[in-house]
Design an enzyme around this catalytic site. Sequence first.
Site, PDB file in Angstrom:
ATOM      1  N   ASP A  78       9.219   1.006  22.888  1.00  0.00           N
ATOM      2  CA  ASP A  78       9.857   1.855  23.895  1.00  0.00           C
ATOM      3  C   ASP A  78      10.778   1.058  24.821  1.00  0.00           C
ATOM      4  O   ASP A  78      11.836   1.545  25.223  1.00  0.00           O
ATOM      5  CB  ASP A  78       8.794   2.585  24.714  1.00  0.00           C
ATOM      6  CG  ASP A  78       8.086   3.663  23.911  1.00  0.00           C
ATOM      7  OD1 ASP A  78       8.726   4.243  23.012  1.00  0.00           O
ATOM      8  OD2 ASP A  78       6.896   3.924  24.175  1.00  0.00           O
ATOM      9  N   ASN A 152      14.288   6.685  31.966  1.00  0.00           N
ATOM     10  CA  ASN A 152      12.942   7.058  32.414  1.00  0.00           C
ATOM     11  C   ASN A 152      12.880   7.325  33.916  1.00  0.00           C
ATOM     12  O   ASN A 152      12.759   8.462  34.345  1.00  0.00           O
ATOM     13  CB  ASN A 152      11.936   5.961  32.053  1.00  0.00           C
ATOM     14  CG  ASN A 152      11.220   6.228  30.750  1.00  0.00           C
ATOM     15  OD1 ASN A 152      11.505   7.204  30.065  1.00  0.00           O
ATOM     16  ND2 ASN A 152      10.297   5.361  30.392  1.00  0.00           N
ATOM     17  N   GLU A 153      12.936   6.256  34.705  1.00  0.00           N
ATOM     18  CA  GLU A 153      12.741   6.426  36.138  1.00  0.00           C
ATOM     19  C   GLU A 153      13.312   5.263  36.935  1.00  0.00           C
ATOM     20  O   GLU A 153      13.488   4.158  36.429  1.00  0.00           O
ATOM     21  CB  GLU A 153      11.257   6.580  36.485  1.00  0.00           C
ATOM     22  CG  GLU A 153      10.429   5.318  36.440  1.00  0.00           C
ATOM     23  CD  GLU A 153      10.011   4.885  35.064  1.00  0.00           C
ATOM     24  OE1 GLU A 153      10.373   3.749  34.671  1.00  0.00           O
ATOM     25  OE2 GLU A 153       9.323   5.659  34.379  1.00  0.00           O
ATOM     26  N   ASP A 182       3.483   3.622  49.354  1.00  0.00           N
ATOM     27  CA  ASP A 182       3.793   2.288  48.842  1.00  0.00           C
ATOM     28  C   ASP A 182       5.146   2.256  48.151  1.00  0.00           C
ATOM     29  O   ASP A 182       5.752   1.193  48.006  1.00  0.00           O
ATOM     30  CB  ASP A 182       2.718   1.836  47.846  1.00  0.00           C
ATOM     31  CG  ASP A 182       1.459   1.346  48.538  1.00  0.00           C
ATOM     32  OD1 ASP A 182       1.487   1.206  49.774  1.00  0.00           O
ATOM     33  OD2 ASP A 182       0.454   1.115  47.843  1.00  0.00           O
ATOM     34  N   THR A 193       6.462  11.197  31.337  1.00  0.00           N
ATOM     35  CA  THR A 193       5.266  10.742  30.625  1.00  0.00           C
ATOM     36  C   THR A 193       5.056   9.239  30.790  1.00  0.00           C
ATOM     37  O   THR A 193       4.233   8.655  30.095  1.00  0.00           O
ATOM     38  CB  THR A 193       5.375  11.077  29.126  1.00  0.00           C
ATOM     39  OG1 THR A 193       6.624  10.591  28.620  1.00  0.00           O
ATOM     40  CG2 THR A 193       5.297  12.575  28.899  1.00  0.00           C
ATOM     41  N   TYR A 195       5.664   6.087  34.113  1.00  0.00           N
ATOM     42  CA  TYR A 195       5.100   5.690  35.409  1.00  0.00           C
ATOM     43  C   TYR A 195       4.811   6.914  36.273  1.00  0.00           C
ATOM     44  O   TYR A 195       3.798   6.987  36.975  1.00  0.00           O
ATOM     45  CB  TYR A 195       6.096   4.757  36.105  1.00  0.00           C
ATOM     46  CG  TYR A 195       5.564   3.983  37.293  1.00  0.00           C
ATOM     47  CD1 TYR A 195       4.270   4.172  37.788  1.00  0.00           C
ATOM     48  CD2 TYR A 195       6.365   3.032  37.915  1.00  0.00           C
ATOM     49  CE1 TYR A 195       3.808   3.447  38.866  1.00  0.00           C
ATOM     50  CE2 TYR A 195       5.908   2.298  39.001  1.00  0.00           C
ATOM     51  CZ  TYR A 195       4.633   2.514  39.473  1.00  0.00           C
ATOM     52  OH  TYR A 195       4.173   1.794  40.545  1.00  0.00           O
ATOM     53  N   SER A 196       5.695   7.886  36.226  1.00  0.00           N
ATOM     54  CA  SER A 196       5.524   9.103  37.017  1.00  0.00           C
ATOM     55  C   SER A 196       4.197   9.791  36.715  1.00  0.00           C
ATOM     56  O   SER A 196       3.503  10.267  37.621  1.00  0.00           O
ATOM     57  CB  SER A 196       6.692  10.057  36.741  1.00  0.00           C
ATOM     58  OG  SER A 196       6.470  11.309  37.319  1.00  0.00           O
ATOM     59  N   SER A 198       1.435   8.383  35.597  1.00  0.00           N
ATOM     60  CA  SER A 198       0.351   7.570  36.147  1.00  0.00           C
ATOM     61  C   SER A 198       0.220   7.730  37.656  1.00  0.00           C
ATOM     62  O   SER A 198      -0.859   7.557  38.212  1.00  0.00           O
ATOM     63  CB  SER A 198       0.590   6.092  35.814  1.00  0.00           C
ATOM     64  OG  SER A 198       0.618   5.886  34.417  1.00  0.00           O
TER      65      SER A 198
END
Length: 305
Positions: A78, A152-153, A182, A193, A195-196, A198
Amino acid sequence: MPKVGIIYNDIKPVAGRVAIELKDKLTTAGWDVSITSSIGGILGYSNPESPVCHTPIDGLTPPGFDSEMKFAIVLGGDGTVLAASRQVAPCGIPILAINTGHMGFLTETYLNQLPQAIDQAIAGEYEIEERAMLTVKVLRGESVLWEALCLNEMVLHREPLTSMCHFEIAVGRHAPVDIAADGVIVSTPTGSTAYSLSAGGPVVTPGVPALQLVPICPHSLASRALVFPDTEPVNIYPVNIPRLVMVVDGNGGCYIFPEDRVYLERSPYSVKFIRLQPPEFFRILREKLGWGLPHIAKPTSVELP
């Protein structure tokens, strides 16, 4: 002569070996092959002495890769796909992603199915699935200090051993809000699907024209993930911390200072994934993340000593 590209993860010996073998095979078959590693799509890492390492968005395209290329074969996991996306999206080159990594959430098939996948792609027997991207910019006044494409982010967070951050965030023309946390994540549907997820964000199917704002460890029960239309740009201002760290696609980024702002909007570019069978997002969720699987049967009673 038709053109094809190969992008491989040069850290993994198997990916490099297969890339060379594939180049020879396609060249013999009459293709004009350009080959490069995914290192060209990795964003520069900054340091406190040099807080910005800026490469323009269109400066990541490898030599020989252009809009005439039929498709690019990506060999890796990925992370390789994320890096390759930044390399080819400005040219609109479709990606056929072959998993030589671990999870392979974004890849289409596995290495042991490579010959069939190449034959199918050459024959044009595939669909194109487009995934939205973000344009991320760091601005100081009206000057662009740093920019990148993001599949992704974007993550903006505090450094280790520093206190909680306050972010002033404006979505579109709406009034700014203050979030104490934080850090914050701005994610595409593809990144929902990663880091977001999690951090407590929802899963958003790829075709939904939306973005999401997800606080990381917020200092309020009222600070929850927000899903909003991807037509709304986002401005983020650091409030109370001398220096923050911004990371794009878990890959690289720069430091953010109080006089800076982070600007995000849906990019005019998108990633075009080659799908050898009709895309089925819920099947991928089940296979890769175990979503919606039946509960394991448990005993109805437990014998105590």
